[in-house]
Design a protein around this motif. Structure first.
Motif, PDB file in Angstrom:
ATOM      1  N   VAL A 138       0.841  -1.200   0.000  1.00  0.00           N
ATOM      2  CA  VAL A 138       0.000   0.000   0.000  1.00  0.00           C
ATOM      3  C   VAL A 138       0.875   1.247   0.000  1.00  0.00           C
ATOM      4  O   VAL A 138       1.850   1.356   0.745  1.00  0.00           O
ATOM      5  CB  VAL A 138      -0.931   0.018   1.225  1.00  0.00           C
ATOM      6  CG1 VAL A 138      -1.844   1.241   1.195  1.00  0.00           C
ATOM      7  CG2 VAL A 138      -1.763  -1.254   1.280  1.00  0.00           C
ATOM      8  N   GLN A 143      -3.896   3.845  -1.844  1.00  0.00           N
ATOM      9  CA  GLN A 143      -4.383   3.746  -0.468  1.00  0.00           C
ATOM     10  C   GLN A 143      -5.909   3.731  -0.400  1.00  0.00           C
ATOM     11  O   GLN A 143      -6.506   2.929   0.319  1.00  0.00           O
ATOM     12  CB  GLN A 143      -3.828   4.918   0.341  1.00  0.00           C
ATOM     13  CG  GLN A 143      -4.041   4.805   1.842  1.00  0.00           C
ATOM     14  CD  GLN A 143      -3.286   5.887   2.589  1.00  0.00           C
ATOM     15  OE1 GLN A 143      -2.903   6.909   2.014  1.00  0.00           O
ATOM     16  NE2 GLN A 143      -3.058   5.667   3.874  1.00  0.00           N
ATOM     17  N   MET A 144      -6.541   4.598  -1.172  1.00  0.00           N
ATOM     18  CA  MET A 144      -8.002   4.684  -1.146  1.00  0.00           C
ATOM     19  C   MET A 144      -8.631   3.415  -1.717  1.00  0.00           C
ATOM     20  O   MET A 144      -9.590   2.868  -1.141  1.00  0.00           O
ATOM     21  CB  MET A 144      -8.467   5.901  -1.948  1.00  0.00           C
ATOM     22  CG  MET A 144      -9.959   6.100  -1.937  1.00  0.00           C
ATOM     23  SD  MET A 144     -10.600   6.446  -0.280  1.00  0.00           S
ATOM     24  CE  MET A 144     -12.359   6.502  -0.601  1.00  0.00           C
ATOM     25  N   HIS A 146      -7.336   0.438  -1.845  1.00  0.00           N
ATOM     26  CA  HIS A 146      -7.078  -0.660  -0.912  1.00  0.00           C
ATOM     27  C   HIS A 146      -8.060  -0.620   0.253  1.00  0.00           C
ATOM     28  O   HIS A 146      -8.620  -1.655   0.649  1.00  0.00           O
ATOM     29  CB  HIS A 146      -5.643  -0.569  -0.402  1.00  0.00           C
ATOM     30  CG  HIS A 146      -5.317  -1.565   0.665  1.00  0.00           C
ATOM     31  ND1 HIS A 146      -5.375  -1.261   2.009  1.00  0.00           N
ATOM     32  CD2 HIS A 146      -4.946  -2.874   0.598  1.00  0.00           C
ATOM     33  CE1 HIS A 146      -5.052  -2.324   2.718  1.00  0.00           C
ATOM     34  NE2 HIS A 146      -4.778  -3.320   1.888  1.00  0.00           N
ATOM     35  N   ALA A 147      -8.287   0.567   0.812  1.00  0.00           N
ATOM     36  CA  ALA A 147      -9.219   0.700   1.938  1.00  0.00           C
ATOM     37  C   ALA A 147     -10.630   0.309   1.525  1.00  0.00           C
ATOM     38  O   ALA A 147     -11.350  -0.379   2.273  1.00  0.00           O
ATOM     39  CB  ALA A 147      -9.195   2.129   2.477  1.00  0.00           C
ATOM     40  N   ALA A 148     -11.039   0.730   0.325  1.00  0.00           N
ATOM     41  CA  ALA A 148     -12.379   0.381  -0.161  1.00  0.00           C
ATOM     42  C   ALA A 148     -12.506  -1.121  -0.379  1.00  0.00           C
ATOM     43  O   ALA A 148     -13.529  -1.731  -0.042  1.00  0.00           O
ATOM     44  CB  ALA A 148     -12.672   1.133  -1.462  1.00  0.00           C
ATOM     45  N   MET A 150     -10.838  -3.496   1.164  1.00  0.00           N
ATOM     46  CA  MET A 150     -10.897  -4.122   2.484  1.00  0.00           C
ATOM     47  C   MET A 150     -12.306  -4.028   3.066  1.00  0.00           C
ATOM     48  O   MET A 150     -12.828  -5.005   3.628  1.00  0.00           O
ATOM     49  CB  MET A 150      -9.898  -3.442   3.421  1.00  0.00           C
ATOM     50  CG  MET A 150      -8.448  -3.752   3.119  1.00  0.00           C
ATOM     51  SD  MET A 150      -7.924  -5.368   3.750  1.00  0.00           S
ATOM     52  CE  MET A 150      -7.855  -5.028   5.505  1.00  0.00           C
ATOM     53  N   ALA A 151     -12.922  -2.866   2.902  1.00  0.00           N
ATOM     54  CA  ALA A 151     -14.274  -2.673   3.436  1.00  0.00           C
ATOM     55  C   ALA A 151     -15.269  -3.610   2.757  1.00  0.00           C
ATOM     56  O   ALA A 151     -16.128  -4.207   3.406  1.00  0.00           O
ATOM     57  CB  ALA A 151     -14.697  -1.220   3.251  1.00  0.00           C
ATOM     58  N   THR A 287     -13.372   4.356  -7.400  1.00  0.00           N
ATOM     59  CA  THR A 287     -12.057   4.703  -6.874  1.00  0.00           C
ATOM     60  C   THR A 287     -11.007   4.354  -7.918  1.00  0.00           C
ATOM     61  O   THR A 287     -11.261   3.522  -8.793  1.00  0.00           O
ATOM     62  CB  THR A 287     -11.764   3.966  -5.556  1.00  0.00           C
ATOM     63  OG1 THR A 287     -10.528   4.412  -5.005  1.00  0.00           O
ATOM     64  CG2 THR A 287     -11.707   2.462  -5.772  1.00  0.00           C
TER      65      THR A 287
END
Length: 464
Positions: A138, A143-144, A146-148, A150-151, A287
């Motif tokens: 990451v 980063q964005m 990856h976070a999405a 994961m969610a 994203t």
């Protein structure tokens, strides 16, 4: 075509055994353990592996290594083809699944074959075991996304539905999609997770029409829990498949199932994509992934070098990270090329000079796609202490004319511009002038070693 015959098992097994000393047990078992020789002609060897996906990865990352190893073993240069083994299904069924290594891979789920409840035909998820969240590096560029991802993996159809990930080729979109699939299956092994490309979805749809099997096709893809559809941009201009996917999407979304889409551009930028699909693709979270910066590229190289057990000096990894910036796929390919070639040729410790030599084709190709004629003119002008305007002027003293000819020569060598385009960029000169300039520089390089050193120095600088 030459006469077909089988490569002696001892030769191919010897080549495979060499890979055991180069790669970790995990990597060898993943890519080479099931790689068999299907056919050999006078100049071509065809290798077979378990899946189309594995064949594609081996072709991308390990083809040069295989060719070099075969050349050393046989004394001949072979064209190598890697494809899915027609007998792979029977081979898989005949042998038990191999045990996973005890180290970090114990957390990586094995690739699963998922069945729709009312569909007897198999649906392959074809998830790459390496592409998990644990192996995803990451940085600020991803980063964005990856976070999405994961969610979505933690709460399918509850966080963002659909999740639409866009970005240029080779930046890690597919890795994220596979990671979502693995994470969902880890949490719920009975989940019906399907990953496929839009091309495969389209081909299966066309085949279903030909075979009067649309009902089975629709049950297969409208009964899954998570649909991961890659390269969605290939829906462009295909009205029939757009109509089919519109209803597939609606059925899944209405049933509370997760849809993840990936594209090389935003949904609104896909040409000839129906407005109703564009609006649905933007319902959840769009994203994007950008090209990784230097720090992220270096972190990726360190991670992959550790995984593949490559013992490379830090300055070599830094050189690759600095100079191979096109995408992650090319970056990893450069790492494998440097490490494997040096191993095969027994060149001893790898240094930056050797790495640069090995990567010249990649560096030149990258320069051709990124380098502009204006950048070449500026670099040559700086080197010969000229004004940028001298590159396009009509003045012809030797201290200006020859550097200008060198700039034309480098523009021809390092870019994909036509002779006419190059001439136009140098003050409206014609293509004949460019041809004359290239021949003059080539002749001077043969006769004058200082001119050759100057041109090669400029070429190396511009290729970085």
């Amino acid at each position: 075509m030459g006469h077909a015959y089988t490569l002696r098992p001892s030769i191919w097994e010897a080549v495979k055994n060499d890979f055991k000393t180069l790669f970790s047990e995990e990597v060898y078992h993943m890519w080479f353990n099931h790689l068999v020789c299907l056919e050999q002609t006078e100049d071509t060897i065809t290798l077979g592996t378990l899946t189309d996906f594995a064949a594609g990865c081996i072709h991308t990352y390990y083809l040069d290594l295989i060719k070099q190893r075969l050349q050393l073993a046989t004394g001949r240069d072979y064209n190598v083809i890697v494809k899915k083994n027609p007998d792979a299904s029977a081979a898989q069924a005949a042998q038990p699944a191999p045990a996973a290594p005890q180290v970090e891979t114990s957390r990586i789920p094995a690739r699963r074959i998922v069945r729709a409840a009312d569909e007897p035909a198999r649906v392959n998820t074809t998830l790459d075991p390496r592409n998990t969240f644990d192996t995803y590096v990451v940085g600020s560029s991803n980063q964005m996304a990856h976070a999405a991802a994961m969610a979505v993996a933690q709460a399918p159809a509850q966080a963002y539905n659909p999740l639409f990930v866009s970005g240029s080729t080779g930046l890690g979109k597919t890795h994220l999609m596979h990671a979502i699939g693995h994470a969902v299956l880890t949490s719920n092994p009975h989940a019906k997770v399907v990953y496929l490309t839009t091309e495969k979805f389209t081909n299966e749809y066309v085949q279903a029409i030909k075979e009067n099997a649309l009902a089975q096709f629709r049950r297969r893809y409208r009964s899954v829990d998570v649909l991961l559809l890659d390269d969605i941009q290939f829906l462009s201009g295909k009205e029939g498949i757009q109509e089919e996917f519109y209803h597939t999407f609606n059925d899944l979304h209405t049933a509370g199932k997760q849809v993840v889409l990936a594209s090389d551009r935003r949904a609104s930028e896909i040409k000839d994509l129906e407005a109703r699909l564009v609006s649905r693709f933007e319902w959840g979270l769009p994203t994007d992934i950008q090209a990784p910066n230097y720090e992220t590229r270096l972190a990726i190289l360190r991670s992959k070098a550790a995984l593949f057990k490559y013992d490379l000096p830090g300055d070599v990894l830094e050189f690759i990270a600095k100079n191979v910036a096109k995408n992650i796929r090319t970056l990893i390919g450069a790492l494998i090329k440097v490490a494997s070639t040096a191993f095969l040729l027994k060149t001893g410790p790898i240094d930056v000079t050797l790495a640069e030599k090995l990567l010249q084709p990649i560096l030149i190709e990258q320069a051709q796609s990124q380098l502009t004629i204006e950048a070449i003119q500026k670099r040559v002008s700086d080197h010969y202490e000229l004004r940028p305007g001298d590159m396009v002027s009509k003045r012809r003293p030797a201290n200006i004319a020859f550097p200008r000819q060198i700039a034309m020569y480098l523009a021809r060598q390092l870019t994909k511009h036509s002779l006419q385009e190059i001439g136009a960029a140098f003050g409206g000169r014609d293509h004949g002038t460019v041809i004359h300039a290239c021949k003059t520089v080539e002749n001077m390089m043969e006769q004058d070693s200082s001119a050759q050193r100057s041109v090669e120095f400029l070429r190396a600088q511009l290729s970085r």
